[in-house]
Enzyme design. Structure first.
Site, PDB file in Angstrom:
ATOM      1  N   LYS A  56      39.952 -48.413  39.663  1.00  0.00           N
ATOM      2  CA  LYS A  56      40.878 -49.237  40.444  1.00  0.00           C
ATOM      3  C   LYS A  56      41.021 -48.764  41.893  1.00  0.00           C
ATOM      4  CE  LYS A  56      42.585 -52.164  37.271  1.00  0.00           C
ATOM      5  NZ  LYS A  56      42.881 -51.533  35.976  1.00  0.00           N
ATOM      6  N   SER A  84      35.046 -46.906  32.755  1.00  0.00           N
ATOM      7  CA  SER A  84      35.937 -47.367  33.832  1.00  0.00           C
ATOM      8  C   SER A  84      37.127 -46.453  34.075  1.00  0.00           C
ATOM      9  CB  SER A  84      36.428 -48.789  33.529  1.00  0.00           C
ATOM     10  OG  SER A  84      37.024 -48.851  32.244  1.00  0.00           O
ATOM     11  N   GLU A 135      50.798 -56.333  41.909  1.00  0.00           N
ATOM     12  CA  GLU A 135      51.236 -56.602  40.539  1.00  0.00           C
ATOM     13  C   GLU A 135      50.695 -55.482  39.666  1.00  0.00           C
ATOM     14  OE1 GLU A 135      48.422 -57.622  41.756  1.00  0.00           O
ATOM     15  OE2 GLU A 135      47.064 -57.068  40.132  1.00  0.00           O
TER      16      GLU A 135
HETATM   17  C1  PLP Z   1      42.497 -52.179  34.683  1.00  0.00           C
HETATM   18  C2  PLP Z   1      41.427 -51.540  33.897  1.00  0.00           C
HETATM   19  C3  PLP Z   1      40.400 -52.277  33.270  1.00  0.00           C
HETATM   20  C4  PLP Z   1      40.350 -53.786  33.266  1.00  0.00           C
HETATM   21  O1  PLP Z   1      40.275 -54.390  34.499  1.00  0.00           O
HETATM   22  P1  PLP Z   1      38.921 -54.992  35.100  1.00  0.00           P
HETATM   23  O2  PLP Z   1      39.381 -55.692  36.314  1.00  0.00           O
HETATM   24  O3  PLP Z   1      38.347 -55.903  34.068  1.00  0.00           O
HETATM   25  O4  PLP Z   1      38.022 -53.857  35.383  1.00  0.00           O
HETATM   26  C5  PLP Z   1      39.394 -51.598  32.593  1.00  0.00           C
HETATM   27  N1  PLP Z   1      39.401 -50.244  32.497  1.00  0.00           N
HETATM   28  C6  PLP Z   1      40.369 -49.495  33.067  1.00  0.00           C
HETATM   29  C7  PLP Z   1      40.318 -48.017  32.923  1.00  0.00           C
HETATM   30  C8  PLP Z   1      41.418 -50.118  33.788  1.00  0.00           C
HETATM   31  O5  PLP Z   1      42.364 -49.370  34.350  1.00  0.00           O
END
Ligand code: PLP
Length: 388
Positions: free
Chosen positions: A91, A372, A113
């Site tokens: 993020k 992610s 948000e």
């Molecule tokens: C917010 C988040 C997501 C999902 O959001 P995307 O916009 O689809 O990437 C996925 N993995 C993590 C660790 C997140 O914080």
């Protein structure tokens, strides 16, 4: 009520666009103009790269997961380690990009948000570092469930506004943030957290998240001497996935695979509709109302999807699959046990499918799984679930 306008820009096939009241459209037009002005400017990019390196800690490794590979039995599995970024997920890449734009636009006040709190924490972090006022809109229900993240944001100097309108969830927080923007656009920047929303947000978020695939493409070519068979990423709104896919879209021999929760399978099961001012594949009832979704990963619990993913799906360039909560819990534990990496529950969706896919391929092939985020935030929840 003002008239709803449709803007021709920002379309991916039939998806995307901007379906918002005229006064909000004016603000989005200014944002688009400023984004286009700065996105290729050398000075802007130098500053972006500087903070990604010195503050976020990029580049992130593309790690060969040898034990996971042996476990799955098949293609070499590489992990793109977005979990190692400052604040623990991808993020922050987008947050840094947008906050630099906010600074150039003369904004003193940043709003955002948040659902579970991940994007709120990343935004509050960057605002602390840049000395900006920060207001985070969060559904009242979510502030109760995520009390610790509310405190974390406050510790970072942000003001958290609990939204009790509607169901007191993410959707209501987004509505409140857009209402604030329309009122205060002269000094306020809305820092949206995923590849969703009206134009220019999906394009802008993709631009800043593309750093993931810019790095991984160079890294895999260096390590393997050729492109991967597939890139696998989880899908909520779609920002980590589009960032992981972006540089490979023209390489049609590389499979792009988005992984969704089976009970929030927007791209696998959705139909075209409108949500939050843009067109995408949505899980909706016959009247066009968004349907309730459920995932053990709060970050994936969204009835819509990024417009570019909707297009990549219908055009056939990318594939979208769903995994069950049980498969996700297994993958979460497997990665911890064999690689010493505790992934976010969101990322564990990609791991679950990636392991199945690797088993169907041969040792000459390789795949990249995007991790992610890190799982520290999820260990308590998993502890409760495994006790049962
Ligand atoms: C917010 C988040 C997501 C999902 O959001 P995307 O916009 O689809 O990437 C996925 N993995 C993590 C660790 C997140 O914080």
């Amino acid at each position: 009520m003002s008239q709803v306008e449709q803007v021709e820009r920002g379309y991916f096939g039939e998806f995307g666009g901007s379906f918002v009241p005229a006064e909000l459209q004016n603000v989005l037009d200014i944002l688009e103009e400023q984004f286009l002005k700065y996105k290729d400017e050398p000075e802007f990019n130098e500053e972006f790269q500087y903070y990604l390196k010195e503050y976020v800690g990029r580049q992130t490794p593309l790690y060969f997961a040898e034990r996971l590979t042996n476990n799955a039995g098949g293609a070499k599995i590489y992990l793109k380690r977005e979990d190692l970024n400052h604040t623990g997920s991808h993020k922050i890449n987008n947050v840094i990009g947008q906050i630099l734009l906010a600074k150039r636009m003369g904004a003193k006040r940043v709003i955002a948000e948040t659902g579970a709190g991940q994007h709120g924490v990343a935004t509050a972090t960057a605002c602390a570092m840049f000395g900006m006022d920060c207001i985070i809109y969060m559904g009242a229900e979510d502030t109760k469930r995520q009390a610790l993240n509310v405190f974390r944001m406050e510790l970072l100097g942000a003001k958290v506004v609990a939204v009790s309108k509607g169901q007191g969830r993410l959707k209501d927080a987004v509505d409140e943030a857009f209402a604030d923007l329309v009122q205060n656009y002269e000094n306020t920047f809305y820092l949206l957290g995923s590849a969703v929303g009206p134009h220019p947000f999906p394009t802008m978020v993709k631009h800043f998240q593309s750093v993931i695939s810019k790095e991984s493409r160079n890294q895999i070519l260096e390590k393997e001497g050729r492109l991967p068979h597939a890139v696998v990423a989880c899908i909520g709104g779609g920002s980590n996935a589009i960032g992981s896919f972006a540089e490979y879209i023209p390489d049609t021999e590389v499979r792009l695979i988005g992984v969704e929760p089976s009970r929030a399978a927007t791209l696998t099961q959705g139909t075209a509709g409108l949500l939050h001012g843009f067109k995408c594949l949505v899980l909706q009832d016959e009247k066009g109302n968004p349907m309730p979704t459920y995932s053990i990963a709060a970050g994936l619990d969204y009835p819509g999807s990024g417009p570019e993913h909707s297009h990549l799906k219908t055009s056939g360039r990318a594939e979208y699959v769903a995994v069950t909560n049980e498969e996700v819990l297994e993958a979460f534990q497997a990665l911890a046990k064999v690689e010493g990496i505790i992934p976010a529950l969101e990322s564990a969706h990609a791991v679950a499918y990636g392991m199945k896919l690797a088993a169907t391929l041969n040792e000459e092939q390789s795949i990249i799984i995007n991790i992610s985020g890190r799982g520290d935030k999820d260990v308590e929840q998993v502890f409760e679930m495994l006790k049962k």
